[in-house]
Design a protein around this motif. Sequence first.
Motif, PDB file in Angstrom:
ATOM      1  N   ASN A 571       0.850  -1.198   0.000  1.00 28.37           N
ATOM      2  CA  ASN A 571       0.000   0.000   0.000  1.00 28.37           C
ATOM      3  C   ASN A 571       0.881   1.243   0.000  1.00 28.37           C
ATOM      4  O   ASN A 571       1.705   1.431   0.900  1.00 28.37           O
ATOM      5  CB  ASN A 571      -0.905  -0.001   1.241  1.00 28.37           C
ATOM      6  CG  ASN A 571      -2.098   0.916   1.069  1.00 28.37           C
ATOM      7  OD1 ASN A 571      -1.941   2.045   0.617  1.00 28.37           O
ATOM      8  ND2 ASN A 571      -3.268   0.436   1.434  1.00 28.37           N
ATOM      9  N   GLU A 603      -1.245  -1.119  -4.024  1.00 32.57           N
ATOM     10  CA  GLU A 603      -2.540  -0.688  -3.506  1.00 32.57           C
ATOM     11  C   GLU A 603      -2.521   0.818  -3.254  1.00 32.57           C
ATOM     12  O   GLU A 603      -1.534   1.367  -2.759  1.00 32.57           O
ATOM     13  CB  GLU A 603      -2.870  -1.418  -2.202  1.00 32.57           C
ATOM     14  CG  GLU A 603      -3.060  -2.917  -2.366  1.00 32.57           C
ATOM     15  CD  GLU A 603      -3.529  -3.572  -1.076  1.00 32.57           C
ATOM     16  OE1 GLU A 603      -3.955  -2.821  -0.160  1.00 32.57           O
ATOM     17  OE2 GLU A 603      -3.472  -4.804  -0.975  1.00 32.57           O
ATOM     18  N   ASP A 633      -7.719   0.341  -2.585  1.00 35.16           N
ATOM     19  CA  ASP A 633      -7.905  -0.100  -1.206  1.00 35.16           C
ATOM     20  C   ASP A 633      -9.086   0.636  -0.576  1.00 35.16           C
ATOM     21  O   ASP A 633      -9.392   1.770  -0.937  1.00 35.16           O
ATOM     22  CB  ASP A 633      -6.618   0.191  -0.422  1.00 35.16           C
ATOM     23  CG  ASP A 633      -6.583  -0.514   0.909  1.00 35.16           C
ATOM     24  OD1 ASP A 633      -7.299  -1.519   1.075  1.00 35.16           O
ATOM     25  OD2 ASP A 633      -5.820  -0.066   1.784  1.00 35.16           O
ATOM     26  N   LYS A 654     -10.683  -3.579  -3.348  1.00 34.04           N
ATOM     27  CA  LYS A 654     -10.673  -4.175  -2.016  1.00 34.04           C
ATOM     28  C   LYS A 654     -11.852  -3.620  -1.228  1.00 34.04           C
ATOM     29  O   LYS A 654     -11.911  -2.428  -0.919  1.00 34.04           O
ATOM     30  CB  LYS A 654      -9.350  -3.876  -1.293  1.00 34.04           C
ATOM     31  CG  LYS A 654      -8.139  -4.487  -1.979  1.00 34.04           C
ATOM     32  CD  LYS A 654      -6.910  -4.460  -1.102  1.00 34.04           C
ATOM     33  CE  LYS A 654      -6.989  -5.529  -0.030  1.00 34.04           C
ATOM     34  NZ  LYS A 654      -5.741  -5.599   0.776  1.00 34.04           N
TER      35      LYS A 654
END
Length: 734
Positions: A571, A603, A633, A654
């Motif tokens: 991320n 992400e 995300d 996600k």
Amino acid sequence: MRPSAAAAEPLVPSSAQDALLVVDHSDNAVVVCDGAALITYVNRGFVRMLGYAPEEVIGRRPSDFLAGPHTDPETLEWVRSQLHSQQGYRTELLVYAKSGVPLWISAVVNPVYDAERNVRHILGIYTDITHSKLHEELHRKVLGAIVHEQPIHDVLTQVCREVEKIMPEAVATVVGLDEYGRLHPLAAPSLPDSIASVIEGELAGPMVGACGSAAWSGQAVLSTDIERDPRWQAYKAPFLKLGIRACWSSPIKASDGHVLGTFALYYWESRAPDEFHQRVVDVCLHLCALALERERTRAHMHQLSFYDTLTGLPNRLLFNSRTEQMLLAAARRESTAAVLFIDIDRFKIVNDTQGHAAGDALLRELAKRLGAELSEVDVVARLAGDEFVIAVPDCSAEEAANLAERLMARLAQPVNAGRMMLSPQASAGVAMFPSDGWDVDSLVRHADIAMYRAKSEGGARIVFYSLEMNQAMQERLALESALREAVRSGQLRLHYQPQVEMDRDMRLHGVEALLRWRHPEIGEISPSTFIPMAEECGLIDELGRWTLEEACTQMADWRRRGIPVPRVSVNLSAINFEQQDLPAFIGNVLGKCGLAPEELMVEVTESVMLAQKPEVLANIDAIHRMGVPLSIDDFGTGYSSLSHLHRLPISELKLDMSFVRDLEHSASARSLTTSILRIGESLSLKVVAEGVENEAQRAVLAGLNCAVLQGYFVSRPLSPHSLERWISLQDTGD
């Protein structure tokens, strides 16, 4: 041919009569006095220049009748003293004609001796130098005033007074024109203050007297009879009452041609300006333009130095200065004061999703709202970004709380920001004088600490400073310093949480790299504590790069040892995506570790992915073209627009754990989850459900055809060694 002797001789008057004829035709005034300085002869030039007939001045001293109200007394005394010196002299003097009109003369005076060297006569020749002297005097005095930075009112008043000295038939005024086209009297020393109020704030236009019309048109305007001039109908009464009958107003123009104001001559009789007036006004327009342009430049520099360019509010420097004075006055009165520190909640999302233009518009509107709620004695400033600070004199804690609540309510009213309608929320911290500090810096710092506590408690609230907060802030600063040391000294590590396919075998889909920090003295510190801290203190870009490089290094190690991890997800923050070299950095890391682009998943949060910043969009496109897949995300928590989503180069969504948490008991959570899953299907995107903790949640997701699970139901985040063991157990079916 040689000239004759007669032709070569100079032409001179043949008699005394001829000499007087020549003298009478001179434009200069010629005065002959006896040894006692009493006039015995004046020429016609004297009569034309000063208006006195010979019989009115014969037997009188020139200084006795030529001096007037503005004649310099020291120069006049010096002239009289020269009678006893029997020497010639030259001087310049302001004198007055018989009509009362002042004029500057250059006087050259010489004695005429008899054979015994006694003074028989005194010969004076006067030259009218009014125009050149006025030009010189105006420039000397006005430019001197400008250089010494005298107030603009004093400079322009000087211009008007100098003009009126030599022009008693007129009154001079200067009117300024502001950027909104409104008139503001700047100098009118010979008119009552009530006259200024007639046009103060009036919008320049063709029917707003001579000055308003000249400012509006950019051309000189002459009203020879203001009583009958239609342009004067709404303004003439107070002028006529004073005896003013005519006005000539000329625009004062800057070097670029735009109008700065007007210079006007008001006359006591119905008339037009003569040639002398026109020459004088030309000089005055030039000097007034210099003064007004200098003033505007100085005002602009002051604005840049002391005011925020975006909102027009005072900046920190001016806030500190004004608040310091406020606190000194409060201390003398033994009174209290309050300092409020206000920060807009989630403002960054507006910038990221709608662009900086929308964010700037929002800040301008909020600044306007704050100013509207405060009194003239309060001080409000924009410090930086979305931070505002307010100082309120003679304010108790209860009054400060009431004011803060009123401000929060005003700020929360809906406002357009780009393509969105927002109801902004704000967090406010309050510090009180003198209990929380005796100086501006302490009070602002303590109010900031209280505001930070308000944000940490969820935002949209008001918190008063306390000593305990200061201690907590000191601890936070120490923790921030420790985090910087942790990055340098290798205290950080990664854990990996498995993501599994929603099929019978629950095959490993990939792992997400999660940052962990064990402090040598404190122990484990939660990412929810140190990640926001890293964002605030400027470490987040370094942390993101360290995480990506460490995860790829670990992935390469697994690949060499045959550990079947399909891909690793990392991320990255908004700050990472704003760095121009991010794609090159990712490419270098993949190359160094020998990984294929598809073995890394990057992400990024929804707000970053939908940002309008050119550098962010360029990085997203470059990473996609490298073959590195991108995942959104926490999908569903931001401000997504399907019209943007289908154009983004993403491979995965996600599902935020807040939806998963309520799946068992909330129909709306199930509906939203179903919608997100259908969006994924329609766009051929994998959907990963985060935060799956129990069988019931898994079952609901399975029924909705969710592709991938992640959460404690599958596994906690694991160290690399523990993950390898977990994979081996999965492979053996244990």
